[in-house]
Design an enzyme around this catalytic site. Structure first.
Site, PDB file in Angstrom:
ATOM      1  N   GLU A  33     -24.708  17.612  44.335  1.00 12.69           N
ATOM      2  CA  GLU A  33     -24.887  16.878  43.091  1.00 12.69           C
ATOM      3  C   GLU A  33     -24.375  15.367  43.184  1.00 12.69           C
ATOM      4  O   GLU A  33     -24.502  14.388  42.578  1.00 12.69           O
ATOM      5  CB  GLU A  33     -24.191  17.483  41.847  1.00 12.69           C
TER       6      GLU A  33
ATOM      7  N   TYR B  84     -21.036  15.564  35.662  1.00 11.18           N
ATOM      8  CA  TYR B  84     -20.585  16.459  36.583  1.00 11.18           C
ATOM      9  C   TYR B  84     -20.469  15.788  37.863  1.00 11.18           C
ATOM     10  O   TYR B  84     -19.556  16.144  38.799  1.00 11.18           O
ATOM     11  CB  TYR B  84     -21.450  17.730  36.593  1.00 11.18           C
TER      12      TYR B  84
ATOM     13  N   SER C  16     -19.807  19.245  45.750  1.00  9.49           N
ATOM     14  CA  SER C  16     -21.219  19.462  45.448  1.00  9.49           C
ATOM     15  C   SER C  16     -22.291  18.377  45.861  1.00  9.49           C
ATOM     16  O   SER C  16     -21.986  17.243  45.856  1.00  9.49           O
ATOM     17  CB  SER C  16     -21.221  19.563  43.951  1.00  9.49           C
TER      18      SER C  16
HETATM   19  P1  NAP Z   1     -18.782  29.191  38.291  1.00  8.78           P
HETATM   20  O1  NAP Z   1     -19.511  30.630  38.243  1.00  8.78           O
HETATM   21  O2  NAP Z   1     -19.270  28.430  36.928  1.00  8.78           O
HETATM   22  O3  NAP Z   1     -17.168  29.588  38.167  1.00  8.78           O
HETATM   23  C1  NAP Z   1     -16.085  28.438  37.792  1.00  8.78           C
HETATM   24  C2  NAP Z   1     -14.849  29.020  37.677  1.00  8.78           C
HETATM   25  O4  NAP Z   1     -14.074  27.976  37.142  1.00  8.78           O
HETATM   26  C3  NAP Z   1     -14.488  30.236  36.844  1.00  8.78           C
HETATM   27  O5  NAP Z   1     -13.898  31.190  37.181  1.00  8.78           O
HETATM   28  C4  NAP Z   1     -13.896  29.610  35.547  1.00  8.78           C
HETATM   29  O6  NAP Z   1     -13.256  30.472  34.757  1.00  8.78           O
HETATM   30  C5  NAP Z   1     -12.862  28.621  36.239  1.00  8.78           C
HETATM   31  N1  NAP Z   1     -12.683  27.396  35.633  1.00  8.78           N
HETATM   32  C6  NAP Z   1     -13.231  26.546  34.645  1.00  8.78           C
HETATM   33  N2  NAP Z   1     -12.386  25.852  33.976  1.00  8.78           N
HETATM   34  C7  NAP Z   1     -11.080  26.196  34.304  1.00  8.78           C
HETATM   35  C8  NAP Z   1      -9.882  25.841  34.214  1.00  8.78           C
HETATM   36  N3  NAP Z   1      -9.566  24.810  33.093  1.00  8.78           N
HETATM   37  N4  NAP Z   1      -8.689  26.144  34.697  1.00  8.78           N
HETATM   38  C9  NAP Z   1      -8.967  27.090  35.359  1.00  8.78           C
HETATM   39  N5  NAP Z   1     -10.064  27.640  35.760  1.00  8.78           N
HETATM   40  C10 NAP Z   1     -11.085  27.187  35.158  1.00  8.78           C
HETATM   41  O7  NAP Z   1     -18.926  28.317  39.358  1.00  8.78           O
HETATM   42  P2  NAP Z   1     -19.378  28.630  40.892  1.00  8.78           P
HETATM   43  O8  NAP Z   1     -20.877  28.582  41.060  1.00  8.78           O
HETATM   44  O9  NAP Z   1     -18.652  29.939  41.420  1.00  8.78           O
HETATM   45  O10 NAP Z   1     -18.823  27.510  41.829  1.00  8.78           O
HETATM   46  C11 NAP Z   1     -17.436  27.457  42.363  1.00  8.78           C
HETATM   47  C12 NAP Z   1     -17.162  25.942  42.638  1.00  8.78           C
HETATM   48  O11 NAP Z   1     -18.070  25.317  43.352  1.00  8.78           O
HETATM   49  C13 NAP Z   1     -17.295  25.017  41.294  1.00  8.78           C
HETATM   50  O12 NAP Z   1     -16.434  24.300  41.479  1.00  8.78           O
HETATM   51  C14 NAP Z   1     -18.625  24.483  41.224  1.00  8.78           C
HETATM   52  O13 NAP Z   1     -18.678  23.165  40.787  1.00  8.78           O
HETATM   53  C15 NAP Z   1     -18.827  24.277  42.813  1.00  8.78           C
HETATM   54  N6  NAP Z   1     -20.200  24.158  43.356  1.00  8.78           N
HETATM   55  C16 NAP Z   1     -20.900  25.052  43.171  1.00  8.78           C
HETATM   56  C17 NAP Z   1     -22.152  25.175  43.697  1.00  8.78           C
HETATM   57  C18 NAP Z   1     -23.150  26.394  43.452  1.00  8.78           C
HETATM   58  O14 NAP Z   1     -24.405  26.142  43.825  1.00  8.78           O
HETATM   59  N7  NAP Z   1     -22.645  27.556  43.171  1.00  8.78           N
HETATM   60  C19 NAP Z   1     -22.497  23.998  44.625  1.00  8.78           C
HETATM   61  C20 NAP Z   1     -21.854  23.078  44.964  1.00  8.78           C
HETATM   62  C21 NAP Z   1     -20.474  23.323  44.175  1.00  8.78           C
HETATM   63  P3  NAP Z   1     -14.041  31.291  33.429  1.00  8.78           P
HETATM   64  O15 NAP Z   1     -14.434  32.675  34.195  1.00  8.78           O
HETATM   65  O16 NAP Z   1     -12.701  31.610  32.791  1.00  8.78           O
HETATM   66  O17 NAP Z   1     -14.929  30.571  32.872  1.00  8.78           O
HETATM   67  O1  F7E Z   2     -30.708  23.439  37.819  1.00  4.19           O
HETATM   68  C1  F7E Z   2     -34.011  22.428  36.802  1.00  4.19           C
HETATM   69  C2  F7E Z   2     -32.882  21.612  36.565  1.00  4.19           C
HETATM   70  O2  F7E Z   2     -28.587  24.423  36.543  1.00  4.19           O
HETATM   71  C3  F7E Z   2     -31.271  23.103  39.049  1.00  4.19           C
HETATM   72  C4  F7E Z   2     -24.337  23.886  39.829  1.00  4.19           C
HETATM   73  O3  F7E Z   2     -23.981  25.094  40.528  1.00  4.19           O
HETATM   74  O4  F7E Z   2     -25.949  23.293  41.765  1.00  4.19           O
HETATM   75  C5  F7E Z   2     -25.863  23.593  40.428  1.00  4.19           C
HETATM   76  O5  F7E Z   2     -26.326  22.394  39.761  1.00  4.19           O
HETATM   77  C6  F7E Z   2     -32.746  22.624  38.758  1.00  4.19           C
HETATM   78  C7  F7E Z   2     -32.548  21.260  37.739  1.00  4.19           C
HETATM   79  O6  F7E Z   2     -28.480  23.728  39.027  1.00  4.19           O
HETATM   80  C8  F7E Z   2     -34.425  24.883  33.968  1.00  4.19           C
HETATM   81  O7  F7E Z   2     -33.379  20.184  35.713  1.00  4.19           O
HETATM   82  C9  F7E Z   2     -35.565  23.478  35.130  1.00  4.19           C
HETATM   83  O8  F7E Z   2     -33.330  20.182  38.743  1.00  4.19           O
HETATM   84  O9  F7E Z   2     -29.657  25.615  38.416  1.00  4.19           O
HETATM   85  P1  F7E Z   2     -29.494  24.431  37.858  1.00  4.19           P
HETATM   86  P2  F7E Z   2     -27.819  22.255  39.442  1.00  4.19           P
HETATM   87  O10 F7E Z   2     -27.996  21.424  38.199  1.00  4.19           O
HETATM   88  O11 F7E Z   2     -28.632  21.861  40.622  1.00  4.19           O
HETATM   89  C10 F7E Z   2     -25.160  22.186  42.309  1.00  4.19           C
HETATM   90  C11 F7E Z   2     -25.160  21.908  43.552  1.00  4.19           C
HETATM   91  C12 F7E Z   2     -23.647  22.388  41.574  1.00  4.19           C
HETATM   92  O12 F7E Z   2     -22.660  21.755  42.474  1.00  4.19           O
HETATM   93  C13 F7E Z   2     -23.565  22.731  40.185  1.00  4.19           C
HETATM   94  O13 F7E Z   2     -22.234  23.154  39.980  1.00  4.19           O
HETATM   95  O14 F7E Z   2     -33.559  23.338  37.897  1.00  4.19           O
HETATM   96  N1  F7E Z   2     -34.363  23.222  35.693  1.00  4.19           N
HETATM   97  N2  F7E Z   2     -35.688  24.221  34.146  1.00  4.19           N
HETATM   98  C14 F7E Z   2     -33.631  24.224  34.964  1.00  4.19           C
HETATM   99  N3  F7E Z   2     -32.367  24.045  35.061  1.00  4.19           N
HETATM  100  C15 F7E Z   2     -31.490  24.995  34.198  1.00  4.19           C
HETATM  101  N4  F7E Z   2     -30.301  25.377  34.331  1.00  4.19           N
HETATM  102  N5  F7E Z   2     -32.369  25.622  33.144  1.00  4.19           N
HETATM  103  C16 F7E Z   2     -33.718  25.418  32.924  1.00  4.19           C
HETATM  104  O15 F7E Z   2     -34.303  25.836  31.940  1.00  4.19           O
END
Ligand code: NAP
Ligand code: F7E
Length: 329
Positions: free
Chosen positions: A125, A147, A123
């Site tokens: 992050e 995270y 990520s």
């Molecule tokens: P998500 O919607 O939160 O999905 C996470 C998945 O992980 C769900 O299927 C969840 O299952 C499963 N999970 C959580 N804990 C588990 C465990 N202990 N054993 C088995 N399965 C488990 O995340 P996403 O947005 O699709 O992201 C996919 C991956 O990419 C994650 O690793 C996330 O950190 C990473 N990532 C996401 C982004 C983004 O912008 N979306 C960016 C960079 C990296 P349940 O349905 O049971 O909760």
């Molecule tokens: O926040 C600001 C908050 O929770 C984005 C995950 O998929 O992307 C995701 O992480 C920004 C932050 O995503 C609210 O402070 C303001 O600056 O949508 P987010 P994230 O933290 O960037 C990365 C790449 C991952 O890997 C992670 O798994 O938005 N913000 N107001 C807020 N955020 C939330 N959630 N809620 C608010 O009300």
């Protein structure tokens, strides 16, 4: 027919990746953890085409058994505790899932079949308090949340298993990617869902935290294509996947309310409850390596992304309202 195992198949990315793999002719094995209520909403439309198997990132034996039984040639590790605020309130659990979980999957691969190709969902992050703009593969990391720290462990253990055991292991450093399937607590979907509800008279305000934070937001189906491409190369490597554009949360809000001809200032309330103990202020990625080596590029602009998410939420709420009206008629 190649076989792929997807952990986290019930998540946003897991569902889109499973669709892509099915289109490519894969047999798809989706690992899900045991829950008292089934949460297959995102994969219901493809449930008959994928094989669901129970396993957990916390349980090493379940991972080994799944690999032994299904013998996949590719493993995509998407499962994680992925919500940044929860990582501050549950840092140890986040470390177990998001950091050590990666070692458990990699070790299962090492034990069962080191020829399996492995994708780790890393990520942006990990860049946290950014040391360079834009962020690329060589940018030093500085995570700002439990995270981000856990993901950094996952990244380095992936590199370590590649270098130690010659495993084809890739770390995809993906910047934020969104879609109508995004969890409702993430800021983009929280905003578009609220805009739809406010437009339809179901809600009157939207409470948000830091509006100044900037993110590089792309479209999730584009990003799962990059994951697959990483595992089809001659050699494993790590890639930044991003659009190269950055926008503030406020810009997202403006665009979303603008799409339905409303003024965001009348509805948005800033609430300290949504501020984080440490913030990531600015993310913008340089995807040129992915472009050059994988031929990858994003297909959806920021404006298109906001609009397609608002439109999807409007349609979903209109559908629900019609169903409720039909029930009471
Ligand atoms: P998500 O919607 O939160 O999905 C996470 C998945 O992980 C769900 O299927 C969840 O299952 C499963 N999970 C959580 N804990 C588990 C465990 N202990 N054993 C088995 N399965 C488990 O995340 P996403 O947005 O699709 O992201 C996919 C991956 O990419 C994650 O690793 C996330 O950190 C990473 N990532 C996401 C982004 C983004 O912008 N979306 C960016 C960079 C990296 P349940 O349905 O049971 O909760
Ligand atoms: O926040 C600001 C908050 O929770 C984005 C995950 O998929 O992307 C995701 O992480 C920004 C932050 O995503 C609210 O402070 C303001 O600056 O949508 P987010 P994230 O933290 O960037 C990365 C790449 C991952 O890997 C992670 O798994 O938005 N913000 N107001 C807020 N955020 C939330 N959630 N809620 C608010 O009300």
């Amino acid at each position: 027919m190649p076989t792929a195992l997807v952990t986290g198949i019930t998540g946003q990315d897991g569902s889109y990746l499973a669709e892509l793999l099915l289109e490519q002719g894969y047999k798809v094995i989706g690992m899900v953890r045991r829950t008292s209520t089934i949460n297959f909403d995102r994969i219901r439309h493809i449930q008959e085409q994928v094989e669901i198997v129970q396993g957990d990132l916390l349980d090493q034996m379940s991972l080994i058994s799944i690999l032994q039984e299904y013998r996949p040639s590719e493993v995509y590790n998407l499962a994680a505790q992925s919500f940044v605020p929860t990582s501050f309130t549950q840092p140890v659990l986040t470390g177990e899932f998001t950091a050590l979980g990666v070692t458990r999957v990699l070790d299962a691969i090492r034990i069962v079949d080191p020829a399996i190709r492995f994708y780790q969902a890393s990520s942006s992050e990990m860049f946290g308090k950014v040391q360079e703009v834009p962020q690329r593969e060589s940018t030093p990391f500085y995570p700002r949340s439990p995270y981000g720290v856990a993901k950094l462990y996952g990244h380095w253990i992936t590199v370590n298993y590649r270098e130690s055991y010659d495993i084809y292991a890739c770390s995809g450093i993906l910047f934020n990617h969104e879609s109508p399937r995004r969890g409702l607590e993430f800021v983009t979907h929280k905003i578009t869902n609220a805009v739809a509800r406010i437009k339809l008279g179901l809600e009157s305000e939207l409470r948000l935290g830091n509006l100044e934070a900037r993110r590089d937001w792309g479209y999730a189906p584009d990003y799962v294509r990059a994951m697959w491409l990483m595992l089809q190369q001659d050699a494993p490597d790590d890639y930044v996947v991003a659009t190269g554009e950055t926008h503030s949360v406020q810009e997202f809000v403006e665009e979303a309310f603008g799409y339905v001809d409303m003024d965001w200032r009348e509805f948005v309330v800033q609430d300290p409850k949504f501020y984080r103990p440490a913030e990531v202020d600015l993310l913008v990625g340089d995807p040129s390596k992915a472009g050059k080596h994988l031929g990858w590029e994003p297909s959806v602009s920021f404006r298109e992304l906001v609009r397609l998410m608002v439109q999807a939420d409007l349609e979903a709420w209109e559908r629900r309202l019609k169903q409720a009206a039909a029930l009471t008629a």
